[in-house]
Every structure is written in C-alpha cells, then in structure tokens.
Motif scaffolding. Structure first.
Motif, PDB file in Angstrom:
ATOM      1  N   SER A 173      -4.931   0.584   1.725  1.00 34.70           N
ATOM      2  CA  SER A 173      -3.475   0.638   1.812  1.00 34.70           C
ATOM      3  C   SER A 173      -2.970   0.205   3.181  1.00 34.70           C
TER       4      SER A 173
ATOM      5  N   VAL B 156      -4.302  -1.648  -5.224  1.00 36.56           N
ATOM      6  CA  VAL B 156      -3.627  -2.068  -3.994  1.00 36.56           C
ATOM      7  C   VAL B 156      -3.815  -3.558  -3.756  1.00 36.56           C
TER       8      VAL B 156
ATOM      9  N   GLY C 297       0.809  -1.211   0.000  1.00 38.27           N
ATOM     10  CA  GLY C 297       0.000   0.000   0.000  1.00 38.27           C
ATOM     11  C   GLY C 297       0.842   1.261   0.000  1.00 38.27           C
TER      12      GLY C 297
ATOM     13  N   THR D  44      -6.529   6.789  -2.002  1.00 36.02           N
ATOM     14  CA  THR D  44      -5.476   5.825  -1.694  1.00 36.02           C
ATOM     15  C   THR D  44      -5.536   5.411  -0.229  1.00 36.02           C
TER      16      THR D  44
END
Length: 253
Positions: free
Chosen positions: A184, A208, A62, A179
C-alpha cells in the motif's frame, strides 16, 4: 427474487449509516487525510518518486484500498452480527425471504457504504496530490469487485463471531497488517528478492497492485493475475456463504 424484501433490508442498513455518520463516513476520511499529511510530509520528502510517480500520488490507491477493505468488512460483519446478537435474525429466517435475498441485501448495503467512502477519499486525495486515472473502467471494476468480495468476507465473519471481540479480531489482527504489508505504501520491487516472493503470498498485494495499475498503468503484479486472484477470492467467499446457509452454521442454534 423478492425485490421488496431486498429493498427493505437494504434501506434499513443504509439508514444506519445516517445514524452513525461520524463513524461510517467522517472517521475514515479524517484518518485517510492524516495518512496523506503524515506519509506525504514525512516520507514523501525522502522518497520523491516511485516508478515515475510522486510518492504522495503513489500511495493514493493503497489508502483507498485500505479504507475499502476495512469498511467493507466492518459494515457487513456488524450488519449481520447485530440481528444475531438481538435475536431478530430468527424473524428474518422465518420470513418469506430466501437466503440469496438476505445475502444480496446485506452485502449490497455494506458494499455501497464502502464504495461511498472510497469515492469520498478519492475526491479528498485530489486536494493533496495531483491524480490521474489511466484506466477508469478497470478502476471501477476493482473497486466494485473488492467491495463485494470483502463484504461477503465480512458477512462470513459476522456469522462466525459469537462476541463483539471476535467481530474485531480478523480485521484488526489479520486484514489491517496484510494491507500494510501488501504494498500500500511501497512497491514490492523495493524489497529484497526473497521477501518479494514471500509478499506474493499476501492476497492483498494483488488487489493493491491491480488497483494502482488502473491509476498509473504500473503494477507489481500482472493485472490479469490480479483480476484472477480477486475473482478466486470472490468465488471462495460465495462457496463459504452457500455452505453456511446450507448447513445452518451458527444460524439455527
């Protein structure tokens, strides 16, 4: 294909990395190291393992993906925005260089720089946690596809933006939050069922998850679906870039 033109633009963009070494290479590596220290010490002491993988090792894919996305976006967007800002883009457009060669050179340089950062972070992670890579070919495939795709996305942002503030708008307000919310630092299976379904609307989840599978053979989403979504996003970015050059959007005015 005018390889001399591609090589010239590519070398120019890569040379900019040497002039901004602290910003381009050192800064993301230090930031990622701090993530390891903070998350590994603070959260890793409370979450020992996820799916049989130590928490420190679990977050490595991640963190690499986080750096890869942000670096690809920033390198590509600034690379094409600065010639527009200074007006030198018109010299490039009037030169005997095709649109394809322009995209290949700028996107290639941005992807190369982000891959270098990703490789350095992967090597740095080995000093903090024990790593294993079960599917190295798929790991490289996800790295290269993600770097190219988000470099193309950054290229689009660099064409769209008409100020330095807009240049930072999408990475800071959209990509970075997606993200962090894309698994992650956790497995989406740890979320309640409703939020698991909501999280699947986040495209970063597939990147991811597929990348983590290449390390540990475990994923939140089937690796085939992850690859499909990556290629789909790549195709969308290519279509948008093609439309930009076909219409001259923000290039001929």
């Amino acid at each position: 294909m005018n390889f001399h033109a591609v090589a010239a633009i590519y070398r120019f963009e890569m040379a900019r990395t040497g002039r901004t070494l602290l910003q381009s290479i050192v800064s993301p590596v230090i930031s990622t190291s701090l993530y390891f220290i903070v998350f590994g010490a603070a959260i890793g002491s409370r979450i020992t393992e996820i799916d049989g993988v130590s928490y420190g090792a679990f977050i490595v894919p991640g963190l690499i993906m986080l750096s890869l996305l942000t670096q690809s976006l920033s390198n590509a967007s600034f690379g094409i925005y600065f010639p527009r800002f200074t007006g030198t883009i018109y010299e490039l457009l009037s030169a005997p260089v095709s649109y394809l060669e322009i995209v290949v050179s700028y996107v290639g340089a941005a992807a190369t720089k982000s891959l270098i950062v990703g490789a350095i972070i992967l090597a740095t992670a080995g000093f903090f946690v024990p790593l294993r890579i079960e599917h190295p070919v798929f790991m490289l495939l996800f790295l290269i596809l993600t770097a190219i795709t988000f470099s193309l996305f950054g290229f689009i942002i660099g064409i769209w933006a008409d100020s330095f503030e807009k240049l930072q708008l999408v990475p800071l307000l959209i990509i970075t939050p997606l993200t962090f919310l894309g698994g992650s630092f956790y497995s989406i299976h740890m979320l309640p069922p409703f939020w698991q379904k909501v999280t699947l609307l986040n495209p970063v989840v597939y990147l991811v998850s597929g990348f983590r599978w290449s390390f540990y053979g475990q994923a939140d989403v089937n690796v085939g679906v992850s690859l499909f979504m990556t290629f789909l996003f790549l195709a969308i970015c290519l279509a948008i870039v093609g439309w930009i050059f076909k219409t001259g959007y923000r290039l001929k005015s």
